[in-house]
Write a protein that holds these residues in place. Structure first.
Motif, PDB file in Angstrom:
ATOM      1  N   ALA A 125       0.834  -1.199   0.000  1.00 35.62           N
ATOM      2  CA  ALA A 125       0.000   0.000   0.000  1.00 35.62           C
ATOM      3  C   ALA A 125       0.868   1.249   0.000  1.00 35.62           C
ATOM      4  O   ALA A 125       1.888   1.309   0.700  1.00 35.62           O
ATOM      5  N   ARG A 126       0.455   2.234  -0.779  1.00 31.30           N
ATOM      6  CA  ARG A 126       1.169   3.504  -0.823  1.00 31.30           C
ATOM      7  C   ARG A 126       0.653   4.419   0.284  1.00 31.30           C
ATOM      8  O   ARG A 126      -0.488   4.305   0.723  1.00 31.30           O
ATOM      9  N   LEU A 127       1.515   5.345   0.685  1.00 33.58           N
ATOM     10  CA  LEU A 127       1.167   6.284   1.748  1.00 33.58           C
ATOM     11  C   LEU A 127       1.001   7.711   1.240  1.00 33.58           C
ATOM     12  O   LEU A 127       0.793   8.626   2.031  1.00 33.58           O
ATOM     13  N   ASP A 128       1.083   7.883  -0.091  1.00 30.17           N
ATOM     14  CA  ASP A 128       1.002   9.223  -0.668  1.00 30.17           C
ATOM     15  C   ASP A 128      -0.393   9.608  -1.130  1.00 30.17           C
ATOM     16  O   ASP A 128      -0.589  10.665  -1.731  1.00 30.17           O
ATOM     17  N   GLY A 129      -1.378   8.734  -0.857  1.00 32.13           N
ATOM     18  CA  GLY A 129      -2.748   9.035  -1.254  1.00 32.13           C
ATOM     19  C   GLY A 129      -3.048   8.745  -2.708  1.00 32.13           C
ATOM     20  O   GLY A 129      -4.173   8.974  -3.164  1.00 32.13           O
ATOM     21  N   GLU A 130      -2.064   8.222  -3.453  1.00 31.11           N
ATOM     22  CA  GLU A 130      -2.264   7.975  -4.882  1.00 31.11           C
ATOM     23  C   GLU A 130      -2.981   6.653  -5.152  1.00 31.11           C
ATOM     24  O   GLU A 130      -3.571   6.475  -6.205  1.00 31.11           O
ATOM     25  N   GLY A 131      -2.916   5.735  -4.241  1.00 30.00           N
ATOM     26  CA  GLY A 131      -3.537   4.428  -4.455  1.00 30.00           C
ATOM     27  C   GLY A 131      -4.698   4.201  -3.509  1.00 30.00           C
ATOM     28  O   GLY A 131      -5.008   5.046  -2.664  1.00 30.00           O
ATOM     29  N   SER A 164      -6.930   2.833  -0.368  1.00 34.35           N
ATOM     30  CA  SER A 164      -6.668   2.665   1.061  1.00 34.35           C
ATOM     31  C   SER A 164      -6.491   1.179   1.361  1.00 34.35           C
ATOM     32  O   SER A 164      -6.829   0.317   0.530  1.00 34.35           O
ATOM     33  N   PRO A 165      -5.982   0.838   2.550  1.00 38.18           N
ATOM     34  CA  PRO A 165      -5.922  -0.580   2.914  1.00 38.18           C
ATOM     35  C   PRO A 165      -7.272  -1.281   2.786  1.00 38.18           C
ATOM     36  O   PRO A 165      -7.343  -2.405   2.278  1.00 38.18           O
ATOM     37  N   ALA A 166      -8.342  -0.615   3.209  1.00 36.95           N
ATOM     38  CA  ALA A 166      -9.668  -1.226   3.085  1.00 36.95           C
ATOM     39  C   ALA A 166     -10.028  -1.422   1.613  1.00 36.95           C
ATOM     40  O   ALA A 166     -10.623  -2.439   1.231  1.00 36.95           O
ATOM     41  N   GLY A 167      -9.665  -0.442   0.775  1.00 32.08           N
ATOM     42  CA  GLY A 167      -9.940  -0.561  -0.651  1.00 32.08           C
ATOM     43  C   GLY A 167      -9.164  -1.698  -1.284  1.00 32.08           C
ATOM     44  O   GLY A 167      -9.685  -2.415  -2.146  1.00 32.08           O
ATOM     45  N   LEU A 168      -7.916  -1.879  -0.862  1.00 29.16           N
ATOM     46  CA  LEU A 168      -7.132  -3.004  -1.359  1.00 29.16           C
ATOM     47  C   LEU A 168      -7.713  -4.325  -0.865  1.00 29.16           C
ATOM     48  O   LEU A 168      -7.731  -5.317  -1.592  1.00 29.16           O
ATOM     49  N   GLY A 169      -8.218  -4.315   0.367  1.00 30.12           N
ATOM     50  CA  GLY A 169      -8.865  -5.515   0.890  1.00 30.12           C
ATOM     51  C   GLY A 169     -10.093  -5.886   0.081  1.00 30.12           C
ATOM     52  O   GLY A 169     -10.345  -7.067  -0.182  1.00 30.12           O
ATOM     53  N   ALA A 170     -10.846  -4.889  -0.330  1.00 27.85           N
ATOM     54  CA  ALA A 170     -12.035  -5.148  -1.139  1.00 27.85           C
ATOM     55  C   ALA A 170     -11.671  -5.728  -2.502  1.00 27.85           C
ATOM     56  O   ALA A 170     -12.483  -6.424  -3.121  1.00 27.85           O
ATOM     57  N   ARG A 171     -10.452  -5.462  -2.954  1.00 23.28           N
ATOM     58  CA  ARG A 171      -9.986  -5.999  -4.237  1.00 23.28           C
ATOM     59  C   ARG A 171      -9.328  -7.366  -4.084  1.00 23.28           C
ATOM     60  O   ARG A 171      -8.915  -7.961  -5.070  1.00 23.28           O
ATOM     61  N   GLY A 172      -9.192  -7.845  -2.857  1.00 25.89           N
ATOM     62  CA  GLY A 172      -8.668  -9.198  -2.657  1.00 25.89           C
ATOM     63  C   GLY A 172      -7.493  -9.339  -1.730  1.00 25.89           C
ATOM     64  O   GLY A 172      -7.041 -10.460  -1.471  1.00 25.89           O
TER      65      GLY A 172
END
Length: 245
Positions: free
Chosen positions: A197-203, A205-213
């Motif tokens: 996960a990136r910390l610059d706000g470009e990608g 959120s952790p929850a959003g990545l979780g929703a993607r798998g």
């Protein structure tokens, strides 16, 4: 229940959108900050630890890396997994012994060296040996470096991941995978999936990545670099104040 068992359990039964978030401490002080914030486990970043020791990424001597991991482990009560890069050329038995001596409950192992992907069959064999030597005492996170090495076809990552899971890897980490291919990776990879996960706000959120798998989220050296940036800004402000005195 041992810390290794606790750590392994944290990776299973997680609902979509609720990945295991593992901050990356680079020293004992940062580890305590993350523990005090309530994170249930931590995962050291090799590049962040290298920076704290004055080395370039990938250039930390093995003895210094294991000593740094041991200091982090001693500073907290939560489980700590260690990024040990490619294993420093150590035989699986010695690698496992060094990790356990440091108190780590898991490890990252990369499948590239100096930007070149290793033979996935040979790497799978090495993972199987590490897994056998550990006998359940370490959670093995197999890093898949295809995206990092410029191989953009997600099927190549899935193929490598399948070999590593068959060899006994507890988790697979396709570092650098674009968020849009995560659903494809999730569909093709068995077991827990580690995502950067990136910390610059470009990608996402952790929850959003979780929703993607994503099953678990790590940040590489991102937290250490953010802390260094904040320190540089503070140092510059102090220097400026001093020059006006």
């Amino acid at each position: 229940m041992s810390k290794a068992e606790t750590f392994r359990k944290l990776h299973h039964g997680r609902p979509p959108g609720d990945p295991l978030v593992l901050p990356g401490p680079w020293d004992a002080a940062s580890a305590r900050v993350f523990e005090e914030a309530g994170f249930p486990a931590l995962a050291t970043p090799s590049a962040g630890v290298a920076a704290s020791l004055g080395y370039e990424d990938g250039r930390t001597p093995a003895d210094e890396m294991f000593a740094a991991v041991a200091r982090i482990v001693r500073a907290v009560d939560v489980p700590v997994s260690a990024d040990v890069e490619g294993g420093y050329g150590l035989a699986p038995k010695e690698l496992v012994e060094r990790l356990l001596e440091a108190g780590a409950v898991g490890c990252n192992l990369e499948d590239s060296a100096d930007g070149v992907l290793q033979d996935p069959r040979a790497h799978a064999d090495r993972l199987a040996e590490v897994r056998a030597e550990a006998a359940g005492r370490l959670f093995v996170n197999a890093r898949v470096d295809t995206f990092l090495c410029g191989v953009t076809d997600p099927e190549r990552a899935v193929e490598r991941a399948a070999r590593y899971v068959a060899a006994g890897a507890d988790c697979v980490y396709p570092i650098g995978a674009p968020p849009e291919v995560l659903p494809l990776l999730r569909a093709g990879i068995q077991g827990p999936l580690n995502v950067f996960a990136r910390l610059d706000g470009e990608g996402p959120s952790p929850a959003g990545l979780g929703a993607r798998g994503a099953t678990r989220i790590t940040f590489g050296p991102g937290l250490q670099r953010r802390a260094a940036t904040a320190l540089r800004e503070t140092a510059a402000a102090l220097r400026a104040q001093g020059s006006r005195a």
